[in-house]
Design an enzyme around this catalytic site. Structure first.
Site, mmCIF file in Angstrom:
data_model
loop_
_atom_site.group_PDB
_atom_site.id
_atom_site.type_symbol
_atom_site.label_atom_id
_atom_site.label_comp_id
_atom_site.label_asym_id
_atom_site.label_seq_id
_atom_site.Cartn_x
_atom_site.Cartn_y
_atom_site.Cartn_z
ATOM 1 N N ASP A 21 73.930 42.164 3.365
ATOM 2 C CA ASP A 21 75.370 41.977 3.241
ATOM 3 C C ASP A 21 75.849 41.154 4.429
ATOM 4 O O ASP A 21 75.334 41.306 5.543
ATOM 5 C CB ASP A 21 76.091 43.332 3.207
ATOM 6 C CG ASP A 21 77.512 43.228 2.667
ATOM 7 O OD1 ASP A 21 78.347 42.557 3.314
ATOM 8 O OD2 ASP A 21 77.785 43.802 1.608
ATOM 9 N N ILE B 136 80.453 49.209 -5.193
ATOM 10 C CA ILE B 136 79.532 49.200 -6.335
ATOM 11 C C ILE B 136 78.092 49.186 -5.848
ATOM 12 O O ILE B 136 77.236 49.918 -6.364
ATOM 13 C CB ILE B 136 79.817 48.007 -7.253
ATOM 14 C CG1 ILE B 136 81.229 48.098 -7.821
ATOM 15 C CG2 ILE B 136 78.789 47.956 -8.388
ATOM 16 C CD1 ILE B 136 81.671 46.862 -8.587
ATOM 17 N N GLU C 119 78.504 31.723 -19.385
ATOM 18 C CA GLU C 119 78.896 32.761 -20.352
ATOM 19 C C GLU C 119 80.323 32.610 -20.857
ATOM 20 O O GLU C 119 80.702 33.247 -21.851
ATOM 21 C CB GLU C 119 78.774 34.146 -19.710
ATOM 22 C CG GLU C 119 79.814 34.389 -18.625
ATOM 23 C CD GLU C 119 79.790 35.787 -18.032
ATOM 24 O OE1 GLU C 119 79.149 36.668 -18.630
ATOM 25 O OE2 GLU C 119 80.412 35.982 -16.978
ATOM 26 N N ARG D 215 78.816 38.553 -10.603
ATOM 27 C CA ARG D 215 79.374 37.298 -11.080
ATOM 28 C C ARG D 215 78.231 36.391 -11.520
ATOM 29 O O ARG D 215 77.217 36.277 -10.836
ATOM 30 C CB ARG D 215 80.203 36.614 -9.984
ATOM 31 C CG ARG D 215 81.523 37.310 -9.681
ATOM 32 C CD ARG D 215 82.509 37.126 -10.824
ATOM 33 N NE ARG D 215 83.784 37.814 -10.587
ATOM 34 C CZ ARG D 215 84.074 39.014 -11.025
ATOM 35 N NH1 ARG D 215 83.171 39.704 -11.711
ATOM 36 N NH2 ARG D 215 85.255 39.554 -10.806
ATOM 37 N N ASP E 172 74.485 41.212 -17.146
ATOM 38 C CA ASP E 172 75.760 41.475 -17.793
ATOM 39 C C ASP E 172 76.674 40.272 -17.620
ATOM 40 O O ASP E 172 77.635 40.104 -18.366
ATOM 41 C CB ASP E 172 76.415 42.725 -17.198
ATOM 42 C CG ASP E 172 77.693 43.109 -17.932
ATOM 43 O OD1 ASP E 172 77.615 43.308 -19.157
ATOM 44 O OD2 ASP E 172 78.759 43.204 -17.297
ATOM 45 N N HIS F 282 79.414 41.074 -20.349
ATOM 46 C CA HIS F 282 80.442 41.396 -19.354
ATOM 47 C C HIS F 282 81.094 42.747 -19.648
ATOM 48 O O HIS F 282 82.327 42.877 -19.635
ATOM 49 C CB HIS F 282 81.499 40.297 -19.321
ATOM 50 C CG HIS F 282 81.983 39.989 -17.933
ATOM 51 N ND1 HIS F 282 81.841 38.766 -17.342
ATOM 52 C CD2 HIS F 282 82.608 40.765 -17.021
ATOM 53 C CE1 HIS F 282 82.370 38.797 -16.129
ATOM 54 N NE2 HIS F 282 82.832 40.006 -15.910
#
Length: 433
Positions: free
Chosen positions: A272, A253, A365, A336, A360, A397
């Site tokens: 990363d 992604i 949430e 997340r 999102d 989400h």
């Protein structure tokens, strides 16, 4: 254009499983794949259209591929047709308790499990609209497996209750698995399988869409025009061109988002725990330290997994991280929620640190995800507090929510179920403690 013909050999025709596998394969091609039977035509990447052909044993399908990778596409399709479409011995019926069901889940999963017999998924699904929680876990008694999503709960108490009820498999119809106590599952001899990847484009494209909505104040602009207010006050945005994009987490992604940002004319830097040198070699991005990314990026997009504990990614973006960011920075999270400390974010928003924030997913949430609360007052919840800020956009989400992604999730989940039922290795899909 490349073309092949295929005579259906399976006794049951082109049933749900081969149709799902074919559609899932064709989604990955740049070429348009079509399947013709008589006067009916189906898009190769659409499982429902393939099933609507009603192909029976002995029917001849004409498969065409046209586009940049048409040769590869037709070869891969032919391999699938001659391999996975063959008849296989039936297995026992796998009983699955499906929690948190929505109408769109039924659209794909029900089609995949309606057939029984050789080569099918040989599964029965009982749909429950309630989430899996300590209060609802007993509903799974007598089932072989449960199928759950990101907002279901599977702590130790739930896992142990599932085991007492005879459950041997937890099917996650998502990539994340932080809501399952893996150690408890191991102790209870319950396997856990997830969907490692499903249309990374869906999530990456949504990330860019919502950060641009926040940047250009599109929601506010839409509402103003609806009220016949054509003034531009309050709508000032920023160019992304020639800005620096920081991608935190460079898996599938993250790579997709980096390519989108590159298309906007941005310079992409990445962070990363496990850098991918091939991305550097192709000129997509440059790896930097976490602190350097925070300090240099004009836009920060989060695509890291949620890892708890020391050295993990829980609260990757906290007050200290926010203090290192540029003033007027843009931040987007489609990964997340707990990657961002919600209290630190709210403090940063109050201090006008951000030009735009798009979420999102967000900490706190869980009670809201996929729930209609339009008749309720949210009072002092994190959601209500976040919604106070005009430069912040919230979606619920939904980054994964495309036809291609739902199709892939259903197919891979049922492939996991089938592999478990037949005693096959679950491969990369299996999550272990």
């Amino acid at each position: 254009m490349k073309e092949i013909s295929y005579v259906v050999e399976n006794q049951m025709g082109i049933h749900a499983r081969p149709a799902g596998l074919l559609a899932n394969l064709c989604v990955n091609f740049r070429s348009a794949v079509s399947i013709k039977l008589g006067d009916k035509t189906a898009a190769g990447n659409n499982v429902l259209q393939i099933l609507a052909l009603g192909a029976q044993k002995g029917d001849t399908l004409i498969v065409t591929a046209e586009g940049a990778d048409e040769e590869e596409a037709i070869v891969k399709v032919e391999e699938l047709l001659k391999g996975e479409f063959a008849e296989k011995a039936p297995t026992k019926i796998l009983k699955i308790a499906f929690f948190g069901t929505k109408d769109y889940d039924r659209t794909f999963f029900s089609e995949l499990v309606k057939d029984k017999g050789p080569g099918t998924y040989n599964s029965d699904i009982r749909y429950f609209t309630v989430r899996l929680t300590p209060e609802t876990a007993s509903l799974a008694k007598g089932y072989d497996a449960v199928c759950i999503f990101v907002n279901d709960e599977a702590p130790r108490s739930v896992v142990e209750e599932l085991a007492r009820g005879g459950v041997k498999l937890i099917l996650l119809r998502c990539a994340g698995f932080n809501n399952v106590d893996l150690q408890a599952a191991k102790e209870c001899n319950i396997k856990v399988a997830r969907v490692p990847a499903y249309s990374p484009y869906a999530v990456a494209e949504h990330a860019m869409a919502i950060i641009q909505e926040a940047n250009r104040r599109l929601g506010k602009a839409y509402n103003k025009v609806r009220d016949n207010n054509f003034a531009l006050s309050g709508l000032l945005g920023l160019d992304l061109h020639n800005k620096v994009c920081g991608v935190m987490g460079t898996g599938k992604i993250g790579q997709c988002f980096a390519r989108i940002a590159k298309g906007y004319g941005m310079t992409v830097i990445g962070w990363d725990a496990y850098p991918n040198q091939s991305l550097v070699d192709e000129g997509l991005l440059t790896y930097v330290s976490k602190d350097e990314l925070l300090e240099k990026a004009d836009l920060i997009s989060l695509h890291a997994p949620l890892i708890m504990g020391e050295g993990g990614t829980y609260h990757l973006i906290d007050s200290e991280a926010i203090s290192k960011m540029k003033n007027n920075v843009m931040l987007v999270n489609t990964a997340r929620g707990p990657l961002i400390d919600a209290e630190a974010l709210i403090a940063g928003l109050r201090a006008d640190k951000f030009h735009a924030v798009a979420l999102d997913v967000y900490e706190g949430e869980d009670e809201n995800v996929y729930t209609d609360r339009s008749d309720e007052a949210l009072h002092s919840s994190i959601t209500a507090r976040l919604q106070m800020f005009p430069n912040l956009v919230l979606t619920s989400h939904q980054a994964f929510f495309t036809r291609e992604a739902l199709q892939a999730i259903a197919v891979v989940t049922m492939e996991n179920a089938r592999n478990f039922n037949e005693g096959n290795d679950l491969g990369f899909a299996e999550v272990k403690a």
